[in-house]
Design a protein around this motif. Structure first.
Motif, PDB file in Angstrom:
ATOM      1  N   HIS A  18       0.828  -1.214   0.000  1.00 24.73           N
ATOM      2  CA  HIS A  18       0.000   0.000   0.000  1.00 24.73           C
ATOM      3  C   HIS A  18       0.861   1.263   0.000  1.00 24.73           C
ATOM      4  O   HIS A  18       2.052   1.244   0.341  1.00 24.73           O
ATOM      5  CB  HIS A  18      -0.946   0.008   1.197  1.00 24.73           C
ATOM      6  CG  HIS A  18      -0.232   0.079   2.519  1.00 24.73           C
ATOM      7  ND1 HIS A  18       0.344   1.234   3.006  1.00 24.73           N
ATOM      8  CD2 HIS A  18      -0.016  -0.875   3.444  1.00 24.73           C
ATOM      9  CE1 HIS A  18       0.888   1.002   4.173  1.00 24.73           C
ATOM     10  NE2 HIS A  18       0.691  -0.275   4.467  1.00 24.73           N
ATOM     11  N   PRO A  36      -5.573   6.459   6.745  1.00 25.97           N
ATOM     12  CA  PRO A  36      -5.647   6.825   5.329  1.00 25.97           C
ATOM     13  C   PRO A  36      -4.243   6.999   4.758  1.00 25.97           C
ATOM     14  O   PRO A  36      -3.248   7.122   5.499  1.00 25.97           O
ATOM     15  CB  PRO A  36      -6.390   8.167   5.357  1.00 25.97           C
ATOM     16  CG  PRO A  36      -5.989   8.765   6.671  1.00 25.97           C
ATOM     17  CD  PRO A  36      -5.879   7.599   7.625  1.00 25.97           C
ATOM     18  N   GLU A  42      -1.090   8.743  -1.826  1.00 22.13           N
ATOM     19  CA  GLU A  42      -2.109   8.698  -2.883  1.00 22.13           C
ATOM     20  C   GLU A  42      -1.483   8.919  -4.254  1.00 22.13           C
ATOM     21  O   GLU A  42      -1.815   8.223  -5.217  1.00 22.13           O
ATOM     22  CB  GLU A  42      -3.207   9.735  -2.602  1.00 22.13           C
ATOM     23  CG  GLU A  42      -4.041   9.380  -1.391  1.00 22.13           C
ATOM     24  CD  GLU A  42      -5.506   9.704  -1.550  1.00 22.13           C
ATOM     25  OE1 GLU A  42      -5.888  10.348  -2.542  1.00 22.13           O
ATOM     26  OE2 GLU A  42      -6.288   9.281  -0.671  1.00 22.13           O
ATOM     27  N   LEU A  66      -8.156  -0.051   5.017  1.00 22.95           N
ATOM     28  CA  LEU A  66      -8.397   1.104   4.153  1.00 22.95           C
ATOM     29  C   LEU A  66      -7.187   1.438   3.292  1.00 22.95           C
ATOM     30  O   LEU A  66      -7.321   1.718   2.096  1.00 22.95           O
ATOM     31  CB  LEU A  66      -8.785   2.316   5.017  1.00 22.95           C
ATOM     32  CG  LEU A  66      -8.896   3.655   4.302  1.00 22.95           C
ATOM     33  CD1 LEU A  66     -10.008   3.620   3.261  1.00 22.95           C
ATOM     34  CD2 LEU A  66      -9.130   4.777   5.317  1.00 22.95           C
ATOM     35  N   ARG A  67      -5.994   1.420   3.867  1.00 21.36           N
ATOM     36  CA  ARG A  67      -4.795   1.826   3.118  1.00 21.36           C
ATOM     37  C   ARG A  67      -4.530   0.907   1.923  1.00 21.36           C
ATOM     38  O   ARG A  67      -4.079   1.364   0.880  1.00 21.36           O
ATOM     39  CB  ARG A  67      -3.585   1.921   4.047  1.00 21.36           C
ATOM     40  CG  ARG A  67      -3.253   0.653   4.811  1.00 21.36           C
ATOM     41  CD  ARG A  67      -2.341   0.952   6.011  1.00 21.36           C
ATOM     42  NE  ARG A  67      -1.957  -0.207   6.770  1.00 21.36           N
ATOM     43  CZ  ARG A  67      -2.662  -0.709   7.786  1.00 21.36           C
ATOM     44  NH1 ARG A  67      -3.810  -0.161   8.140  1.00 21.36           N
ATOM     45  NH2 ARG A  67      -2.221  -1.763   8.446  1.00 21.36           N
ATOM     46  N   ARG A  69      -7.015  -1.044   0.417  1.00 24.43           N
ATOM     47  CA  ARG A  69      -8.163  -0.898  -0.493  1.00 24.43           C
ATOM     48  C   ARG A  69      -8.060   0.395  -1.308  1.00 24.43           C
ATOM     49  O   ARG A  69      -8.342   0.415  -2.507  1.00 24.43           O
ATOM     50  CB  ARG A  69      -9.476  -0.934   0.287  1.00 24.43           C
ATOM     51  CG  ARG A  69      -9.796  -2.324   0.839  1.00 24.43           C
ATOM     52  CD  ARG A  69     -11.159  -2.393   1.526  1.00 24.43           C
ATOM     53  NE  ARG A  69     -11.151  -1.665   2.793  1.00 24.43           N
ATOM     54  CZ  ARG A  69     -11.893  -0.582   3.054  1.00 24.43           C
ATOM     55  NH1 ARG A  69     -12.718  -0.085   2.147  1.00 24.43           N
ATOM     56  NH2 ARG A  69     -11.831  -0.004   4.234  1.00 24.43           N
ATOM     57  N   ARG A  70      -7.620   1.473  -0.667  1.00 30.84           N
ATOM     58  CA  ARG A  70      -7.489   2.754  -1.364  1.00 30.84           C
ATOM     59  C   ARG A  70      -6.364   2.686  -2.396  1.00 30.84           C
ATOM     60  O   ARG A  70      -6.490   3.239  -3.499  1.00 30.84           O
ATOM     61  CB  ARG A  70      -7.230   3.874  -0.351  1.00 30.84           C
ATOM     62  CG  ARG A  70      -7.081   5.246  -0.952  1.00 30.84           C
ATOM     63  CD  ARG A  70      -8.374   5.762  -1.534  1.00 30.84           C
ATOM     64  NE  ARG A  70      -8.210   7.150  -1.983  1.00 30.84           N
ATOM     65  CZ  ARG A  70      -8.830   7.680  -3.003  1.00 30.84           C
ATOM     66  NH1 ARG A  70      -9.721   6.975  -3.685  1.00 30.84           N
ATOM     67  NH2 ARG A  70      -8.615   8.926  -3.349  1.00 30.84           N
ATOM     68  N   THR A  71      -5.277   2.020  -2.064  1.00 32.00           N
ATOM     69  CA  THR A  71      -4.187   1.859  -3.025  1.00 32.00           C
ATOM     70  C   THR A  71      -4.679   1.101  -4.250  1.00 32.00           C
ATOM     71  O   THR A  71      -4.397   1.490  -5.390  1.00 32.00           O
ATOM     72  CB  THR A  71      -2.988   1.136  -2.378  1.00 32.00           C
ATOM     73  OG1 THR A  71      -2.522   1.920  -1.265  1.00 32.00           O
ATOM     74  CG2 THR A  71      -1.853   0.935  -3.371  1.00 32.00           C
ATOM     75  N   GLU A  73      -7.721   0.931  -5.396  1.00 31.07           N
ATOM     76  CA  GLU A  73      -8.628   1.809  -6.136  1.00 31.07           C
ATOM     77  C   GLU A  73      -7.854   2.829  -6.972  1.00 31.07           C
ATOM     78  O   GLU A  73      -8.131   3.014  -8.159  1.00 31.07           O
ATOM     79  CB  GLU A  73      -9.547   2.528  -5.149  1.00 31.07           C
ATOM     80  CG  GLU A  73     -10.508   3.496  -5.785  1.00 31.07           C
ATOM     81  CD  GLU A  73     -11.318   4.280  -4.757  1.00 31.07           C
ATOM     82  OE1 GLU A  73     -12.012   5.218  -5.176  1.00 31.07           O
ATOM     83  OE2 GLU A  73     -11.253   3.971  -3.548  1.00 31.07           O
ATOM     84  N   LEU A  74      -6.865   3.486  -6.355  1.00 28.76           N
ATOM     85  CA  LEU A  74      -6.088   4.504  -7.067  1.00 28.76           C
ATOM     86  C   LEU A  74      -5.227   3.894  -8.171  1.00 28.76           C
ATOM     87  O   LEU A  74      -4.903   4.555  -9.150  1.00 28.76           O
ATOM     88  CB  LEU A  74      -5.218   5.293  -6.090  1.00 28.76           C
ATOM     89  CG  LEU A  74      -5.990   6.175  -5.109  1.00 28.76           C
ATOM     90  CD1 LEU A  74      -5.050   6.735  -4.043  1.00 28.76           C
ATOM     91  CD2 LEU A  74      -6.712   7.300  -5.846  1.00 28.76           C
ATOM     92  N   SER A  78     -11.084  -0.946  -9.140  1.00 25.48           N
ATOM     93  CA  SER A  78     -12.249  -0.594  -8.332  1.00 25.48           C
ATOM     94  C   SER A  78     -13.024  -1.831  -7.889  1.00 25.48           C
ATOM     95  O   SER A  78     -13.748  -1.801  -6.903  1.00 25.48           O
ATOM     96  CB  SER A  78     -13.171   0.351  -9.101  1.00 25.48           C
ATOM     97  OG  SER A  78     -13.550  -0.231 -10.333  1.00 25.48           O
TER      98      SER A  78
END
Length: 196
Positions: A18, A36, A42, A66-67, A69-71, A73-74, A78
């Protein structure tokens, strides 16, 4: 490389750590604390999209944190499957502490060689990451996983059939891509800790 030779060497399991968080930046052990990404984290996660978009993955898995999952996504993913087996090593009482802080009371402490009171043992980590290895081996094609520093290092050595403690030899930076594969029937590291 001939077609026969290329069939013997393949990248089967791709792993991505991440992006940066405030705690990864400062060296604080982060397992269950759901932080986050930083702005830099990001940005680095977005940079993963180009190299990963060129690859056809048959399954994409992520840690529930979250860290991770967000990685994902970015990085352009998705739709991913959350797999709790990819969560970071649980540090128990050492959550949020740096190695320097822990060593004030336990000299020479390392997650690879010592217990983490209230946390997971190396055997427990190996057991769940062995399930990720089995998932990647069970599909015909490439698997991509998004997870964490210690859990991914442990995953790599379990892929190689080594003891979890050997993960201490595999430094792994945030927002990097690594590839594990098979060469003539032997599970190998193809690339490690590559920046996008």
């Amino acid at each position: 490389m001939s077609e026969a030779a290329s069939a013997e060497v393949e990248d089967q399991l791709w792993i991505v750590r991440h992006g940066e968080t405030e705690w990864s930046k400062s060296g604080r052990h982060t397992s269950t604390t759901d932080l986050p990404l930083t702005d830099a984290g990001e940005e680095a996660a977005r940079a993963l999209a180009g190299p990963l978009a060129a690859v056809d993955f048959v399954q994409v898995l992520t840690s529930p944190r979250l860290r991770a999952r967000r990685t994902a996504e970015l990085a352009g993913f998705s739709t991913v499957e959350i797999d709790a087996d990819l969560a970071e090593w649980e540090y128990g009482d050492y959550e949020g502490l740096t190695t320097v802080q822990i060593r004030q009371s336990v000299p020479d402490w390392s997650v690879w060689t010592h217990e983490s009171p209230g946390g997971e043992t190396a055997e427990q980590v190996a057991e769940r990451l062995d399930r990720i290895v089995a998932r990647a081996r069970a599909v015909d094609g490439k698997t991509l996983v998004f997870a964490h520093g210690h859990s991914l290092r442990a995953l790599a050595v379990r892929w190689l059939g080594l003891d979890v403690s050997e993960g201490q030899r595999f430094a792994l930076d945030t927002s990097t891509i690594s590839m594990l594969g098979v060469d003539r029937g032997t599970q190998v590291v193809r690339r490690w800790n590559v920046e996008p």
